[in-house]
Scaffold this active site. Structure first.
Site, PDB file in Angstrom:
ATOM      1  N   LYS A 107      56.669 104.139  47.443  1.00 49.59           N
ATOM      2  CA  LYS A 107      56.927 104.415  48.861  1.00 49.59           C
ATOM      3  C   LYS A 107      58.382 104.819  49.008  1.00 49.59           C
ATOM      4  O   LYS A 107      59.290 104.042  48.698  1.00 49.59           O
ATOM      5  CB  LYS A 107      56.626 103.197  49.732  1.00 49.59           C
ATOM      6  CG  LYS A 107      56.905 103.462  51.211  1.00 49.59           C
ATOM      7  CD  LYS A 107      56.982 102.178  52.009  1.00 49.59           C
ATOM      8  CE  LYS A 107      57.550 102.462  53.385  1.00 49.59           C
ATOM      9  NZ  LYS A 107      57.914 101.238  54.116  1.00 49.59           N
ATOM     10  N   GLY A 168      60.945  96.580  62.156  1.00 46.23           N
ATOM     11  CA  GLY A 168      61.172  95.206  62.560  1.00 46.23           C
ATOM     12  C   GLY A 168      61.277  94.968  64.051  1.00 46.23           C
ATOM     13  O   GLY A 168      61.539  93.845  64.481  1.00 46.23           O
ATOM     14  N   ALA A 194      56.003 100.644  60.346  1.00 45.20           N
ATOM     15  CA  ALA A 194      57.149 100.128  61.100  1.00 45.20           C
ATOM     16  C   ALA A 194      56.872 100.079  62.595  1.00 45.20           C
ATOM     17  O   ALA A 194      56.346 101.022  63.178  1.00 45.20           O
ATOM     18  CB  ALA A 194      58.414 100.944  60.849  1.00 45.20           C
ATOM     19  N   GLY A 195      57.235  98.947  63.192  1.00 48.36           N
ATOM     20  CA  GLY A 195      57.191  98.791  64.639  1.00 48.36           C
ATOM     21  C   GLY A 195      56.014  98.017  65.189  1.00 48.36           C
ATOM     22  O   GLY A 195      55.995  97.671  66.367  1.00 48.36           O
ATOM     23  N   ASN A 216      55.200  94.344  57.731  1.00 55.99           N
ATOM     24  CA  ASN A 216      55.776  93.172  57.075  1.00 55.99           C
ATOM     25  C   ASN A 216      56.250  92.158  58.113  1.00 55.99           C
ATOM     26  O   ASN A 216      55.721  91.064  58.241  1.00 55.99           O
ATOM     27  CB  ASN A 216      56.913  93.587  56.161  1.00 55.99           C
ATOM     28  CG  ASN A 216      57.505  92.436  55.361  1.00 55.99           C
ATOM     29  OD1 ASN A 216      58.489  92.603  54.665  1.00 55.99           O
ATOM     30  ND2 ASN A 216      56.939  91.250  55.422  1.00 55.99           N
ATOM     31  N   THR A 217      57.262  92.549  58.906  1.00 56.26           N
ATOM     32  CA  THR A 217      57.867  91.621  59.842  1.00 56.26           C
ATOM     33  C   THR A 217      56.869  91.044  60.834  1.00 56.26           C
ATOM     34  O   THR A 217      56.941  89.860  61.190  1.00 56.26           O
ATOM     35  CB  THR A 217      59.019  92.305  60.598  1.00 56.26           C
ATOM     36  OG1 THR A 217      59.930  92.876  59.664  1.00 56.26           O
ATOM     37  CG2 THR A 217      59.771  91.309  61.471  1.00 56.26           C
TER      38      THR A 217
END
Length: 265
Positions: A107, A168, A194-195, A216-217
């Site tokens: 990635k 995040g 993301a987001g 992830n977050t």
């Protein structure tokens, strides 16, 4: 597109089929045990690892994340998080290939600045060219610009991963129309990256026709990461089924669920 009777529904990246459309990261958990339990609850088959921040064998005296996430169970996706230029991103991918015995699926992300963590799309494009020419199978993080997404596909990236919102942030998809345009124009898998903040954000991405979501977050920073991982799994599945089913047209005014024709008065 319709689901088959047994709801078998896979997608392919770099010639390999996957059933789970949820991809997860390994950062920000309190320990290795929580990491392993949350990822197991997510049902993910592809797990991304920040090579510059996580030990996958480069530090012999430190815990190795591959001990709890074995490559014979998961597809390990090394990423270039923390790279702000072409050279460091390319060097990180080559290190990962060496550590993972010739593994070419990576990635790519080349960041523009530390405050927003938005991608530097010009350097991302150039790094993608170098990596594709070097035999890597590149999944690439980018912004939600349909033109850039198409250019990355044409370079030879095996998947394009537009952001939903800043990394995040948990803000969810800020520009649904751009994501929809990217999906409609693509011939490679499109995965929101993301987001995402909660399961409904993941479901929306899938309802737009995305092939998957990487997060992830949203899981690791939840009060109960293992439970949130399970929720994200269900959100992905529900959104995908809704996309396959085909939603009803939106209407401005009411439409009775039961017709009045033939009603007894």
């Amino acid at each position: 597109m319709t689901a088959s009777p047994n709801h078998s529904d896979s997608f392919s990246i770099a010639g390999r089929d996957y059933r789970s459309r949820l991809l997860v990261g390994t950062g920000k958990y309190k320990d290795m045990d929580e990491t392993a339990r949350a990822i197991a609850a997510s049902g993910a088959e592809i797990v991304t690892v920040a090579v510059r921040r996580t030990n996958i064998g480069q530090n012999a005296d430190e815990p190795n994340v591959l001990d709890v996430l074995p490559p014979d169970r998961y597809t390990i996706l090394p990423n270039t998080a923390g790279c702000y230029d072409i050279d460091s991103a390319v060097r990180t991918c080559r290190l990962a290939r060496e550590l993972l015995d010739g593994h070419n699926l990576v990635k790519l992300e080349v960041l523009g600045d530390e405050k927003t963590l938005f991608p530097d799309v010009l350097q991302t494009i150039e790094a993608a060219k170098v990596l594709v020419a070097d035999g890597f199978e590149v999944m690439v993080y980018t912004n939600d610009d349909p033109i850039i997404a198409k250019q990355l596909e044409e370079i030879g990236c095996v998947a394009v991963m537009p952001l939903a919102a800043p990394i995040g942030s948990g803000l969810g998809i800020r520009n649904r129309l751009n994501i929809l345009t990217i999906v409609e124009n693509a011939r490679v898998p499109i995965l929101v990256d993301a987001g995402v903040g909660t399961a409904s954000d993941a479901a929306i991405a899938m309802e737009l026709g995305c092939d998957g979501v990487l997060m992830n977050t949203a899981i690791a920073a939840a009060k109960d990461p293992v439970l949130m991982a399970s929720a994200m799994r269900k959100g992905i599945e529900a959104g995908r089924e809704a996309f396959l089913a085909g939603r009803m047209p939106a209407k401005r005014f009411a439409s009775a669920s039961s017709p009045i024709e033939g009603t007894f008065f």
